[in-house]
Motif scaffolding. Structure first.
Motif, PDB file in Angstrom:
ATOM      1  N   ALA A  90      60.824  26.285  48.194  1.00 45.25           N
ATOM      2  CA  ALA A  90      61.936  25.623  47.505  1.00 45.25           C
ATOM      3  C   ALA A  90      63.080  25.302  48.462  1.00 45.25           C
ATOM      4  O   ALA A  90      63.814  24.327  48.251  1.00 45.25           O
ATOM      5  CB  ALA A  90      62.433  26.510  46.359  1.00 45.25           C
ATOM      6  N   LEU A  91      63.265  26.109  49.512  1.00 44.79           N
ATOM      7  CA  LEU A  91      64.370  25.899  50.447  1.00 44.79           C
ATOM      8  C   LEU A  91      64.097  24.812  51.478  1.00 44.79           C
ATOM      9  O   LEU A  91      65.028  24.330  52.124  1.00 44.79           O
ATOM     10  CB  LEU A  91      64.674  27.212  51.183  1.00 44.79           C
ATOM     11  CG  LEU A  91      65.374  28.309  50.400  1.00 44.79           C
ATOM     12  CD1 LEU A  91      65.475  29.578  51.242  1.00 44.79           C
ATOM     13  CD2 LEU A  91      66.771  27.847  49.986  1.00 44.79           C
ATOM     14  N   GLY A  92      62.831  24.434  51.645  1.00 45.99           N
ATOM     15  CA  GLY A  92      62.493  23.499  52.713  1.00 45.99           C
ATOM     16  C   GLY A  92      63.238  22.186  52.627  1.00 45.99           C
ATOM     17  O   GLY A  92      63.878  21.742  53.592  1.00 45.99           O
ATOM     18  N   GLY A  97      67.375  18.542  54.495  1.00 47.70           N
ATOM     19  CA  GLY A  97      68.359  17.526  54.126  1.00 47.70           C
ATOM     20  C   GLY A  97      69.727  17.797  54.726  1.00 47.70           C
ATOM     21  O   GLY A  97      70.388  16.882  55.247  1.00 47.70           O
ATOM     22  N   VAL A  98      70.171  19.060  54.678  1.00 50.37           N
ATOM     23  CA  VAL A  98      71.459  19.423  55.291  1.00 50.37           C
ATOM     24  C   VAL A  98      71.424  19.176  56.797  1.00 50.37           C
ATOM     25  O   VAL A  98      72.390  18.664  57.381  1.00 50.37           O
ATOM     26  CB  VAL A  98      71.793  20.894  54.976  1.00 50.37           C
ATOM     27  CG1 VAL A  98      72.986  21.357  55.793  1.00 50.37           C
ATOM     28  CG2 VAL A  98      72.079  21.071  53.495  1.00 50.37           C
ATOM     29  N   ALA A  99      70.317  19.523  57.434  1.00 49.49           N
ATOM     30  CA  ALA A  99      70.198  19.309  58.878  1.00 49.49           C
ATOM     31  C   ALA A  99      70.285  17.822  59.223  1.00 49.49           C
ATOM     32  O   ALA A  99      70.953  17.440  60.199  1.00 49.49           O
ATOM     33  CB  ALA A  99      68.885  19.899  59.384  1.00 49.49           C
ATOM     34  N   ILE A 100      69.632  16.967  58.433  1.00 53.54           N
ATOM     35  CA  ILE A 100      69.668  15.520  58.712  1.00 53.54           C
ATOM     36  C   ILE A 100      71.086  14.982  58.528  1.00 53.54           C
ATOM     37  O   ILE A 100      71.573  14.173  59.344  1.00 53.54           O
ATOM     38  CB  ILE A 100      68.670  14.782  57.801  1.00 53.54           C
ATOM     39  CG1 ILE A 100      67.233  15.116  58.224  1.00 53.54           C
ATOM     40  CG2 ILE A 100      68.893  13.278  57.851  1.00 53.54           C
ATOM     41  CD1 ILE A 100      66.171  14.512  57.332  1.00 53.54           C
ATOM     42  N   VAL A 101      71.773  15.419  57.481  1.00 50.07           N
ATOM     43  CA  VAL A 101      73.151  14.966  57.271  1.00 50.07           C
ATOM     44  C   VAL A 101      74.039  15.393  58.433  1.00 50.07           C
ATOM     45  O   VAL A 101      74.850  14.599  58.951  1.00 50.07           O
ATOM     46  CB  VAL A 101      73.693  15.518  55.930  1.00 50.07           C
ATOM     47  CG1 VAL A 101      75.190  15.252  55.810  1.00 50.07           C
ATOM     48  CG2 VAL A 101      72.952  14.893  54.764  1.00 50.07           C
ATOM     49  N   SER A 144      70.390  20.581  65.324  1.00 47.48           N
ATOM     50  CA  SER A 144      68.981  20.463  65.703  1.00 47.48           C
ATOM     51  C   SER A 144      68.233  21.773  65.531  1.00 47.48           C
ATOM     52  O   SER A 144      67.020  21.780  65.256  1.00 47.48           O
ATOM     53  CB  SER A 144      68.862  19.986  67.150  1.00 47.48           C
ATOM     54  OG  SER A 144      69.521  20.875  68.036  1.00 47.48           O
ATOM     55  N   GLU A 145      68.913  22.912  65.676  1.00 46.81           N
ATOM     56  CA  GLU A 145      68.255  24.196  65.460  1.00 46.81           C
ATOM     57  C   GLU A 145      67.894  24.381  63.992  1.00 46.81           C
ATOM     58  O   GLU A 145      66.814  24.876  63.662  1.00 46.81           O
ATOM     59  CB  GLU A 145      69.158  25.340  65.934  1.00 46.81           C
ATOM     60  CG  GLU A 145      69.435  25.357  67.421  1.00 46.81           C
ATOM     61  CD  GLU A 145      68.184  25.619  68.239  1.00 46.81           C
ATOM     62  OE1 GLU A 145      67.263  26.279  67.724  1.00 46.81           O
ATOM     63  OE2 GLU A 145      68.124  25.162  69.395  1.00 46.81           O
ATOM     64  N   LEU A 146      68.802  23.984  63.119  1.00 39.06           N
ATOM     65  CA  LEU A 146      68.517  24.072  61.685  1.00 39.06           C
ATOM     66  C   LEU A 146      67.391  23.125  61.299  1.00 39.06           C
ATOM     67  O   LEU A 146      66.590  23.420  60.394  1.00 39.06           O
ATOM     68  CB  LEU A 146      69.786  23.747  60.892  1.00 39.06           C
ATOM     69  CG  LEU A 146      69.752  23.994  59.384  1.00 39.06           C
ATOM     70  CD1 LEU A 146      69.542  25.462  59.085  1.00 39.06           C
ATOM     71  CD2 LEU A 146      71.047  23.503  58.744  1.00 39.06           C
ATOM     72  N   VAL A 152      59.760  23.150  59.442  1.00 42.79           N
ATOM     73  CA  VAL A 152      58.659  24.099  59.220  1.00 42.79           C
ATOM     74  C   VAL A 152      58.418  24.295  57.729  1.00 42.79           C
ATOM     75  O   VAL A 152      57.282  24.165  57.234  1.00 42.79           O
ATOM     76  CB  VAL A 152      58.963  25.443  59.907  1.00 42.79           C
ATOM     77  CG1 VAL A 152      57.997  26.523  59.429  1.00 42.79           C
ATOM     78  CG2 VAL A 152      58.882  25.313  61.414  1.00 42.79           C
ATOM     79  N   MET A 153      59.476  24.598  56.982  1.00 46.72           N
ATOM     80  CA  MET A 153      59.312  24.905  55.553  1.00 46.72           C
ATOM     81  C   MET A 153      58.930  23.660  54.767  1.00 46.72           C
ATOM     82  O   MET A 153      58.009  23.692  53.943  1.00 46.72           O
ATOM     83  CB  MET A 153      60.601  25.531  55.010  1.00 46.72           C
ATOM     84  CG  MET A 153      60.931  26.882  55.617  1.00 46.72           C
ATOM     85  SD  MET A 153      62.377  27.669  54.843  1.00 46.72           S
ATOM     86  CE  MET A 153      63.691  26.584  55.424  1.00 46.72           C
ATOM     87  N   TRP A 154      59.633  22.555  54.998  1.00 47.30           N
ATOM     88  CA  TRP A 154      59.343  21.339  54.243  1.00 47.30           C
ATOM     89  C   TRP A 154      57.967  20.782  54.592  1.00 47.30           C
ATOM     90  O   TRP A 154      57.203  20.380  53.710  1.00 47.30           O
ATOM     91  CB  TRP A 154      60.422  20.297  54.532  1.00 47.30           C
ATOM     92  CG  TRP A 154      60.143  18.967  53.891  1.00 47.30           C
ATOM     93  CD1 TRP A 154      60.352  18.632  52.576  1.00 47.30           C
ATOM     94  CD2 TRP A 154      59.580  17.814  54.523  1.00 47.30           C
ATOM     95  NE1 TRP A 154      59.964  17.326  52.354  1.00 47.30           N
ATOM     96  CE2 TRP A 154      59.484  16.801  53.532  1.00 47.30           C
ATOM     97  CE3 TRP A 154      59.159  17.533  55.812  1.00 47.30           C
ATOM     98  CZ2 TRP A 154      58.979  15.529  53.815  1.00 47.30           C
ATOM     99  CZ3 TRP A 154      58.655  16.279  56.094  1.00 47.30           C
ATOM    100  CH2 TRP A 154      58.566  15.290  55.106  1.00 47.30           C
ATOM    101  N   GLY A 155      57.621  20.766  55.876  1.00 44.37           N
ATOM    102  CA  GLY A 155      56.332  20.234  56.295  1.00 44.37           C
ATOM    103  C   GLY A 155      55.167  21.044  55.761  1.00 44.37           C
ATOM    104  O   GLY A 155      54.161  20.483  55.293  1.00 44.37           O
TER     105      GLY A 155
END
Length: 462
Positions: A90-92, A97-101, A144-146, A152-155
């Protein structure tokens, strides 16, 4: 002879017995990561104390900051190793999304600063940016670290939901490839090394899910083309390059494959000083804290080239210890991926292991001269708050998966720890589903009935 064979097989038998214990993966992961963290904090203090004392008269400035991030990372580890797989799934999407923003905000501020010819940090109200780092008020993050953890989680969740449809190229490509391509551009334009780590995460996911070799060949060709474009981007201001100046990324490659005779003032200066440090250390090192190259000779001695300081102070023996710990971490991560039943856990464990190991290989390979320099930190060892916190969170996720191995879960439920331990440390993992009893073959079940009917017919005839 028999006694000699028993004596020789003794240590191997003991090691095999230890590895067969239900919680072996969990303890191997915890011990290797903890030792790497302790070594990292020690080397950060050794590498930064001289410069910190010369700058503000306090040798503990940098190590105090790193210790605070280590404490935050341990809290992240504790929280992640308590979470079930469904929470990571669920967190992926939100984490990615936060990392991309954050990456978009960072890149926009960096581009704005270059257009406005602003030197150094670019500010827009409480938000500040400096190439790879973003400040949101008092909070400093490296998006970039996030992005690594989010990918990993989303993929892993995406590929698990696709299931058997991954055999179709279109199902495999969407939406994985567009999102990965966007990440590569947002990250790779400023940080080619981290982009290579993201590529390793994608490779780990696809390898674990079992895609065909021709898919890997196609992706390799696209990846090489993308890396070539990002190298060329340094000529127009990508990364720390400037438009019209020498392309530093291309120069690193050319000097690696064809090093010039004099490296003192060229792009191979960092690699040369790292070689000096390694050579000075010898087999057993000059002693902890006694490095001489860190006194202004070795660039990025607390971050990208901290392994050179370790080699100088602890020698080949210290390097072998660090490499052995990374080898144990690699074995443990792949062992967890092989033993867990849940497909998401398997994919995520393989991706995290590939990420950490590839980053260590790229960093160490660049320091010792086996790979081109990419400016990538060494996991657990290098100075850097965001990287350490995210790395420890990823290890916490692996620890959660290690406790969910079928044998480990059964052992924990058979002899559950005290209630306060489960409350403060980690709850019991879910039990694996019970194995269904094997169904009897159809022929075997029908044979007795046929025999009974034949016997009854014979009786009637009599």
């Amino acid at each position: 002879m028999a006694e000699d064979d028993k004596a020789g097989a003794g240590p191997l038998a003991v090691l095999r017995g230890l590895l067969q214990r239900p919680l072996a993966s969990y303890y191997l992961l915890i011990s290797s990561a903890a030792l790497l963290l302790v070594i990292g904090l020690t080397m950060v203090f050794s590498a930064t104390s001289v410069k910190a004392y010369a700058t503000n008269g306090n040798a503990f400035t940098m190590i105090t900051k790193q210790a605070v991030f280590a404490a935050i990372g341990l809290v992240a580890f504790w929280a992640c190793q308590r979470l079930p797989a469904r929470t990571f799934r669920a967190l992926g999407k939100p984490v990615l999304g936060v990392a991309i923003v954050l990456l978009v905000v960072l890149d926009m501020l960096v581009v704005y600063g270059r257009m406005a010819e602003v030197e150094g940090t670019v500010s827009l109200g409480p938000v500040k940016a400096d190439l790879l780092w973003l400040w949101l008020g008092p909070i400093q993050v490296q998006p970039s670290e996030l992005a690594k953890f989010g990918l990993v989680m989303w993929g892993a969740d995406l590929l698990v939901r696709k299931g058997e449809a991954l055999g179709w190229w279109r199902e495999l490509a969407t939406p994985l490839f567009p999102v990965v391509g966007l990440l590569f551009v947002l990250v790779g334009y400023n940080d080619l090394g981290t982009m290579l780590c993201l590529l390793a995460v994608v490779v780990g996911l696809l390898w674990a899910v079992g895609v065909r070799l021709r898919v890997f060949a196609t992706l390799s060709a696209l990846g090489l083309a993308g890396i070539g474009l990002l190298i060329a981007a340094a000529s127009v201001g990508g990364g720390s390059g400037e438009e019209g100046s020498v392309n530093y990324r291309l120069e690193r490659l050319t000097t690696f494959f064809a090093p010039p005779a004099d490296c003192e003032q060229l792009s191979c200066y960092q690699a040369l000083q790292a070689r000096y440090a390694i050579d000075h250390g010898g087999w057993f090192g000059v002693g902890l804290g006694k490095s001489s190259l860190k006194w202004g000779w070795l660039p990025a001695e607390h971050n990208d080239f901290i392994f050179a300081v370790l080699a100088e102070e602890l020698g080949v023996v210290g390097c072998v210890v660090v490499l052995a710990l990374f080898a144990v971490l690699t074995y443990t991560g792949l062992r967890i991926a092989r033993r867990v039943d849940d497909p998401f856990r398997r994919l995520a464990a393989a991706a995290v292991t590939t990420w950490l190991v590839s980053q260590a290989i790229i960093n160490i390979g660049g320091v010792v001269g086996l790979l081109p320099i990419t400016g990538l930190p060494l996991p657990f060892i290098s100075d850097g708050g965001s990287a350490l916190v995210v790395t420890l969170a990823a290890v916490g996720m692996l620890a959660s998966f290690a406790r969910a191995e079928p044998d480990a879960a059964r052992a924990l439920h058979a002899r559950p720890p005290a209630k306060w331990v489960r409350l403060l440390w980690a709850p019991l993992p879910p039990l694996p589903p019970a194995a269904k009893p094997a169904a009897k073959p159809a022929a075997a079940t029908k044979a007795p009935a046929a025999g009974a009917r034949a016997g009854a017919e014979s009786e009637r005839r009599r």
